[in-house]
Scaffold this motif. Structure first.
Motif, short mmCIF file in Angstrom:
data_model
loop_
_atom_site.label_atom_id
_atom_site.label_comp_id
_atom_site.label_asym_id
_atom_site.label_seq_id
_atom_site.Cartn_x
_atom_site.Cartn_y
_atom_site.Cartn_z
N ARG A 197 0.83 -1.20 0.00
CA ARG A 197 0.00 0.00 0.00
C ARG A 197 0.87 1.26 0.00
O ARG A 197 0.60 2.23 -0.71
CB ARG A 197 -0.92 0.00 1.22
N ILE A 235 2.38 1.85 -3.43
CA ILE A 235 1.44 2.55 -4.32
C ILE A 235 1.50 4.05 -4.04
O ILE A 235 1.53 4.87 -4.96
CB ILE A 235 0.01 2.01 -4.12
N LYS A 260 -5.73 5.26 -10.37
CA LYS A 260 -6.72 4.26 -10.78
C LYS A 260 -6.81 3.09 -9.80
O LYS A 260 -7.51 2.11 -10.08
CB LYS A 260 -6.35 3.70 -12.16
N LEU A 261 -6.11 3.19 -8.66
CA LEU A 261 -6.00 2.03 -7.77
C LEU A 261 -6.73 2.22 -6.45
O LEU A 261 -6.36 1.62 -5.44
CB LEU A 261 -4.52 1.72 -7.52
N LEU A 318 -8.03 -1.01 -4.96
CA LEU A 318 -6.96 -1.81 -4.39
C LEU A 318 -6.46 -1.22 -3.09
O LEU A 318 -6.20 -1.95 -2.12
CB LEU A 318 -5.81 -1.92 -5.40
N ARG A 319 -6.33 0.10 -3.03
CA ARG A 319 -5.89 0.76 -1.79
C ARG A 319 -6.87 0.48 -0.66
O ARG A 319 -6.47 0.20 0.47
CB ARG A 319 -5.78 2.28 -2.03
N ILE A 337 3.20 -2.16 -10.54
CA ILE A 337 3.42 -0.90 -9.83
C ILE A 337 4.87 -0.43 -9.97
O ILE A 337 5.14 0.74 -10.24
CB ILE A 337 3.06 -1.06 -8.34
N LEU A 350 -4.45 -7.26 -11.75
CA LEU A 350 -5.01 -6.27 -10.84
C LEU A 350 -6.53 -6.27 -10.87
O LEU A 350 -7.18 -5.96 -9.88
CB LEU A 350 -4.48 -4.88 -11.18
N SER A 351 -7.11 -6.60 -12.00
CA SER A 351 -8.56 -6.58 -12.11
C SER A 351 -9.21 -7.91 -11.74
O SER A 351 -10.42 -8.01 -11.73
CB SER A 351 -8.96 -6.19 -13.55
#
Length: 219
Positions: free
Chosen positions: A81, A84, A121-122, A125-126, A175, A217-218
């Motif tokens: 995290r 990112i 765009k994450l 995920l975050r 990343i 990621l998706s």
């Protein structure tokens, strides 16, 4: 099982089944290290701050990579995290170099605001990492790898899984490749000297990382 058995199996996989992933990550680290060496030659407060952000991102990526080899990617989620966030800070600086002064003066905005200003765009995920990895949690995602669900026994040692390691390396690649791109762009903007070789290398490795990580990621 020895303490490092999972890592030993993972290292063996990097030489065969995951050679593309391992080679691509190695090239990314080499590129970032070369960028830092070049930035070291520039006497500027803003360059030093950005170089420190690049190094921090590099160390975070290596930490996530290392823990993934031990089967501990879930535990590495808190570090991921922050990786990112480091990547988004570099983008934040690139979009407006004057923002580096905010870091020098200790007034950078919160990570969420930086993500919005960089069109990050994450967010999903975050939020996932914040809920299941950044703090101790008994959520199913946070503990599911600790139990053998076939018979209900505990898994005190996380076993090697080629599929899991491949997926985790793909996420790390996606990343860290962005970090390498930001480092090259910043270096190119700081020096009039040509960096075509590094730019070409990072373009090739970014394409490779994208191909490897596409869909992860998706998923």
């Amino acid at each position: 099982m020895t303490l490092w058995k999972t890592r030993e199996l993972a290292l063996a996989a990097l030489r065969i089944e995951l050679k593309s992933e391992g080679d691509t990550l190695q090239e990314l680290f080499d590129i970032v290290d070369e960028c830092v060496t070049e930035l070291q030659q520039i006497d500027s407060a803003s360059v030093r701050v950005t170089a420190l952000a690049v190094i921090k991102a590099r160390n975070l990526a290596l930490s996530c990579y290392s823990l993934s080899l031990d089967g501990l990617a879930q535990e590495a989620g808190a570090l991921f995290r922050v990786l990112i966030e480091a990547s988004e800070i570099l983008t934040y600086f690139r979009l407006d170099p004057q923002r580096i002064e905010e870091a020098i003066e200790g007034r950078l905005p919160p990570a969420g605001i930086i993500a919005k200003r960089t069109d990050g765009k994450l967010q999903a995920l975050r939020e996932h990492l914040n809920k299941n990895a950044s703090h101790f949690s008994f959520s199913p995602v946070a503990i599911q790898h600790l139990v053998n669900w076939d018979n209900g026994t505990f898994k005190a040692v996380q076993p090697f899984s080629l599929k899991v390691l491949r997926n985790n390396l793909h996420v790390c690649l996606s990343i860290f490749a962005g970090v390498a791109i930001e480092a090259i762009v910043f270096l190119s903007n700081c020096q009039s000297d040509s960096h075509h070789d590094l730019a070409k290398r990072v373009s090739l490795v970014y394409d490779q990382a994208t191909r490897l990580s596409r869909g992860t990621l998706s998923a």
